[in-house]
Design a protein around this motif. Sequence first.
Motif, PDB file in Angstrom:
ATOM      1  N   ALA A 169       0.838  -1.198   0.000  1.00  0.00           N
ATOM      2  CA  ALA A 169       0.000   0.000   0.000  1.00  0.00           C
ATOM      3  C   ALA A 169       0.870   1.243   0.000  1.00  0.00           C
ATOM      4  CB  ALA A 169      -0.903   0.003   1.241  1.00  0.00           C
ATOM      5  N   GLY A 170       0.359   2.306  -0.621  1.00  0.00           N
ATOM      6  CA  GLY A 170       0.994   3.615  -0.525  1.00  0.00           C
ATOM      7  C   GLY A 170       2.446   3.658  -0.925  1.00  0.00           C
ATOM      8  N   GLY A 171       2.835   2.908  -1.944  1.00  0.00           N
ATOM      9  CA  GLY A 171       4.225   2.898  -2.377  1.00  0.00           C
ATOM     10  C   GLY A 171       5.130   1.989  -1.577  1.00  0.00           C
ATOM     11  N   GLY A 172       4.559   1.204  -0.642  1.00  0.00           N
ATOM     12  CA  GLY A 172       5.357   0.274   0.143  1.00  0.00           C
ATOM     13  C   GLY A 172       5.763  -0.949  -0.657  1.00  0.00           C
ATOM     14  N   SER A 173       6.465  -1.869   0.002  1.00  0.00           N
ATOM     15  CA  SER A 173       6.954  -3.071  -0.672  1.00  0.00           C
ATOM     16  C   SER A 173       6.475  -4.356   0.002  1.00  0.00           C
ATOM     17  CB  SER A 173       8.489  -3.066  -0.704  1.00  0.00           C
ATOM     18  OG  SER A 173       9.019  -3.040   0.619  1.00  0.00           O
ATOM     19  N   ARG A 174       5.771  -4.240   1.126  1.00  0.00           N
ATOM     20  CA  ARG A 174       5.379  -5.429   1.878  1.00  0.00           C
ATOM     21  C   ARG A 174       3.964  -5.879   1.520  1.00  0.00           C
ATOM     22  NH1 ARG A 174       7.541  -4.691   8.139  1.00  0.00           N
ATOM     23  NH2 ARG A 174       9.771  -4.554   7.612  1.00  0.00           N
ATOM     24  N   THR A 215       1.252 -11.213   9.378  1.00  0.00           N
ATOM     25  CA  THR A 215       2.570 -11.542   8.844  1.00  0.00           C
ATOM     26  C   THR A 215       2.853 -10.615   7.672  1.00  0.00           C
ATOM     27  OG1 THR A 215       2.225 -13.875   9.414  1.00  0.00           O
ATOM     28  CG2 THR A 215       4.027 -13.373   7.897  1.00  0.00           C
ATOM     29  N   ALA A 216       4.063 -10.091   7.592  1.00  0.00           N
ATOM     30  CA  ALA A 216       4.472  -9.246   6.466  1.00  0.00           C
ATOM     31  C   ALA A 216       5.464 -10.014   5.597  1.00  0.00           C
ATOM     32  CB  ALA A 216       5.091  -7.952   6.962  1.00  0.00           C
ATOM     33  N   VAL A 217       5.287  -9.904   4.277  1.00  0.00           N
ATOM     34  CA  VAL A 217       6.075 -10.680   3.322  1.00  0.00           C
ATOM     35  C   VAL A 217       6.575  -9.752   2.224  1.00  0.00           C
ATOM     36  CG1 VAL A 217       5.898 -12.459   1.524  1.00  0.00           C
ATOM     37  CG2 VAL A 217       4.870 -12.844   3.756  1.00  0.00           C
ATOM     38  N   THR A 218       7.794  -9.978   1.757  1.00  0.00           N
ATOM     39  CA  THR A 218       8.271  -9.366   0.526  1.00  0.00           C
ATOM     40  C   THR A 218       8.381 -10.455  -0.537  1.00  0.00           C
ATOM     41  OG1 THR A 218      10.593  -9.648   1.188  1.00  0.00           O
ATOM     42  CG2 THR A 218       9.539  -7.548   1.709  1.00  0.00           C
ATOM     43  N   ALA A 219       8.088 -10.086  -1.770  1.00  0.00           N
ATOM     44  CA  ALA A 219       8.101 -11.069  -2.855  1.00  0.00           C
ATOM     45  C   ALA A 219       8.629 -10.422  -4.127  1.00  0.00           C
ATOM     46  CB  ALA A 219       6.699 -11.623  -3.089  1.00  0.00           C
ATOM     47  N   SER A 220       9.622 -11.048  -4.726  1.00  0.00           N
ATOM     48  CA  SER A 220      10.170 -10.611  -5.995  1.00  0.00           C
ATOM     49  C   SER A 220      10.601 -11.846  -6.765  1.00  0.00           C
ATOM     50  CB  SER A 220      11.349  -9.659  -5.785  1.00  0.00           C
ATOM     51  OG  SER A 220      11.931  -9.290  -7.020  1.00  0.00           O
ATOM     52  N   GLY A 221       9.831 -12.202  -7.790  1.00  0.00           N
ATOM     53  CA  GLY A 221      10.144 -13.410  -8.521  1.00  0.00           C
ATOM     54  C   GLY A 221      10.073 -14.631  -7.621  1.00  0.00           C
ATOM     55  N   ALA A 222      11.147 -15.421  -7.607  1.00  0.00           N
ATOM     56  CA  ALA A 222      11.188 -16.633  -6.787  1.00  0.00           C
ATOM     57  C   ALA A 222      11.550 -16.350  -5.336  1.00  0.00           C
ATOM     58  CB  ALA A 222      12.190 -17.628  -7.384  1.00  0.00           C
ATOM     59  N   VAL A 246      10.653 -15.091  -1.879  1.00  0.00           N
ATOM     60  CA  VAL A 246       9.547 -14.771  -0.985  1.00  0.00           C
ATOM     61  C   VAL A 246      10.079 -14.884   0.436  1.00  0.00           C
ATOM     62  CG1 VAL A 246       7.239 -15.401  -0.210  1.00  0.00           C
ATOM     63  CG2 VAL A 246       7.845 -15.636  -2.632  1.00  0.00           C
ATOM     64  N   ASN A 247      10.001 -13.801   1.196  1.00  0.00           N
ATOM     65  CA  ASN A 247      10.587 -13.780   2.528  1.00  0.00           C
ATOM     66  C   ASN A 247       9.616 -13.177   3.535  1.00  0.00           C
ATOM     67  OD1 ASN A 247      13.500 -14.578   1.889  1.00  0.00           O
ATOM     68  ND2 ASN A 247      13.201 -12.835   0.514  1.00  0.00           N
ATOM     69  N   ILE A 248       9.556 -13.763   4.711  1.00  0.00           N
ATOM     70  CA  ILE A 248       8.787 -13.206   5.818  1.00  0.00           C
ATOM     71  C   ILE A 248       9.669 -12.188   6.535  1.00  0.00           C
ATOM     72  CG2 ILE A 248       7.718 -13.721   8.045  1.00  0.00           C
ATOM     73  CD1 ILE A 248       6.852 -16.404   6.889  1.00  0.00           C
ATOM     74  N   VAL A 249       9.180 -10.940   6.630  1.00  0.00           N
ATOM     75  CA  VAL A 249       9.981  -9.868   7.226  1.00  0.00           C
ATOM     76  C   VAL A 249       9.398  -9.382   8.548  1.00  0.00           C
ATOM     77  CG1 VAL A 249      10.954  -9.102   5.046  1.00  0.00           C
ATOM     78  CG2 VAL A 249       8.773  -8.159   5.800  1.00  0.00           C
ATOM     79  N   ALA A 250       8.194  -9.811   8.909  1.00  0.00           N
ATOM     80  CA  ALA A 250       7.609  -9.469  10.213  1.00  0.00           C
ATOM     81  C   ALA A 250       6.557 -10.508  10.559  1.00  0.00           C
ATOM     82  CB  ALA A 250       6.988  -8.078  10.197  1.00  0.00           C
ATOM     83  N   GLY A 251       6.504 -10.888  11.840  1.00  0.00           N
ATOM     84  CA  GLY A 251       5.524 -11.875  12.272  1.00  0.00           C
ATOM     85  C   GLY A 251       5.999 -13.293  11.979  1.00  0.00           C
ATOM     86  N   ILE A 286      -4.609  -0.344   6.344  1.00  0.00           N
ATOM     87  CA  ILE A 286      -3.204  -0.664   6.072  1.00  0.00           C
ATOM     88  C   ILE A 286      -2.613   0.435   5.209  1.00  0.00           C
ATOM     89  CG2 ILE A 286      -1.615  -2.320   5.053  1.00  0.00           C
ATOM     90  CD1 ILE A 286      -3.030  -3.257   7.595  1.00  0.00           C
ATOM     91  N   ASP A 287      -1.550   1.060   5.693  1.00  0.00           N
ATOM     92  CA  ASP A 287      -0.936   2.194   5.015  1.00  0.00           C
ATOM     93  C   ASP A 287       0.550   1.918   4.829  1.00  0.00           C
ATOM     94  OD1 ASP A 287      -0.213   4.612   3.986  1.00  0.00           O
ATOM     95  OD2 ASP A 287      -0.838   5.812   5.691  1.00  0.00           O
ATOM     96  N   SER A 288       1.007   1.899   3.577  1.00  0.00           N
ATOM     97  CA  SER A 288       2.406   1.682   3.237  1.00  0.00           C
ATOM     98  C   SER A 288       2.889   0.354   3.828  1.00  0.00           C
ATOM     99  CB  SER A 288       3.255   2.864   3.694  1.00  0.00           C
ATOM    100  OG  SER A 288       4.550   2.778   3.157  1.00  0.00           O
ATOM    101  N   ASP A 289       4.114   0.327   4.383  1.00  0.00           N
ATOM    102  CA  ASP A 289       4.660  -0.910   4.946  1.00  0.00           C
ATOM    103  C   ASP A 289       4.300  -1.083   6.417  1.00  0.00           C
ATOM    104  OD1 ASP A 289       5.779  -1.865   2.649  1.00  0.00           O
ATOM    105  OD2 ASP A 289       7.773  -1.036   3.024  1.00  0.00           O
ATOM    106  N   GLN A 290       3.512  -0.171   6.939  1.00  0.00           N
ATOM    107  CA  GLN A 290       3.110  -0.263   8.341  1.00  0.00           C
ATOM    108  C   GLN A 290       2.053  -1.340   8.516  1.00  0.00           C
ATOM    109  OE1 GLN A 290       1.006   3.167   9.857  1.00  0.00           O
ATOM    110  NE2 GLN A 290       1.838   2.884  11.910  1.00  0.00           N
TER     111      GLN A 290
END
Length: 546
Positions: A87-92, A113-120, A122-127, A174-178
């Motif tokens: 959301a809002g230009g975030g990446s999560r 749970t917060a996740v980042t994903a780029s191609g193959a 996929v990583n959990i970055v919070a929770g 949900i706002d940005s990566d928050q």
Amino acid sequence: MPSHDRHWTFGKNCHISFPGGGDPIVEPVDHSFQSDEGCATWSDAAGNLSFYTDGQGLWKGDHSQVPSPPLGGAQSSTHSAIIVPPAGGGSRYHIFAMQDWAGGSIVGPLTYTAVTASGANVNIVAGPAPVTFGPARATERLAAVPHADCDRYWVVSMHMEANLANPTLFAMLIDSDQGPTSNNTWSSPYPYPPVRAGYWMGFSPDGTKIALSTIFGVDILTFNRATGAFGPYAQMPGLPNPNDKNGWVYGTEFSPDGQFVYFSCLHSGEVRRFGVTPGTHSWGATQLIGTVQPTAQGAYRLGALQRGPNGKIYGVKFYEKTLFEISDPNNSNPANAGFSNNALDAYASTLTLHDVGVLGLPTFTRIAVDCLGNRCDRLAAQVNEQLASIPKINLLRPCDDRQPVEKPECAPIEMPRLAPWTSIRWGDSECDCIEGDDTEVMTLTVCNPYSNLTLAGLTIHMVTVVDMNGNPVPNLPDGSPSIELTPIGPYCFGDLAPCTCVSRQFVLRIRGAVPGSYRILLKGICFDACFHGDEDDCFIFEVCKD
């Protein structure tokens, strides 16, 4: 059109995709995914499978599992999980999960749970971590839709007391990566008398209504996408013989035009609909679309309904290897809605699943129709609408010999130089002055002055201030800036059609700057036409003596 719903992974090792947003095909997979009900899937902007979950585990697009503790959901919950995009230009990506009803004894809060994903990757970055505010007893119900500004997202769930009394609806912003916060969470009492917990809920195409199955009927509530508030709209409360399980509603889904709500009857196998109009609807006002003839085990017949990216509605049949289909859900004549007991694939043959569906289909964030398309274009339209009512009197003098003008003339392109027209406005009146201790709101306008050319993807990467010799402005003795711009960039203007203009605002703050002339530089004015352009521009402003 959004592509996040191009892949569906559900049931017992079932996976279908909708290539190009068209009719589905079966994707052969080999993974450990099993879900009787709840699940969530996400596809990237190109329509490729990114990741998916049953509410407990998390799988990548290549079907390998992401190492993680359980995400906190239960695969026997109607909506065990939902995936909310950045959301809002975030990446999560934001994953919310919930437990099933199970008699009400183990129901707890949502898990985040917060996740980042780029191609193959996929990583959990919070929770995963419990959400300690909001619904303390969240179960079965989960949905998401964009905020009215199309730049943030609402996540909607429900608190259910053990005695099924006094349910409360919750909306988390949900706002940005928050992640979710108590400051961005609102609650509303359920607007109708409480009934059984029910199963599915989902938003209308425009996100202003939400349909919920209540076991013995269907409720439609209003939803304010600006405030997160719910209200009453319509009910269809009376299935026949509910006590002997002749009907129980499980799935609900709106037609693509939002004129009808379709619902599936868990035990009878009937698929029905009624018109989305306010008030109370009797069972006799509903229209029978079709009846699924069961071939499998148990008393259950039908489960979830879900609209595909091709505009057709699909439904799951309990422990069967085919889905049913409603191919023309907007049709005003129920006989012509296109009900088929066995859905067809892209090759006009029966869509035969790898294994069996059970009761669930993936839960998706409903992207409201007014939020489709390019985010920069939407933001530009919103900003221009706001700025149109704010007059700016003074025009800054360009650094070269050009004279400031109200608006550029529109003419065919003349080579060799190709550049957008830019201007900066400020001030409340012609007498306004930029002083040594001052804050001014500046309006930066970019125009396409050409009648036969589109400037595509126009971005100004940085706006900065220098002295008349091009040197940085000295800081104050304490190290703080004497002149600063906020934000410095980048400024996204999207695609400028011929002879159109788009505006953005920034703040110029002056704190003890030496009086004199300064320059505002527009660095990196990048755009694409027949070739890529890269321009700078310059404007002069005066700082008056105090």
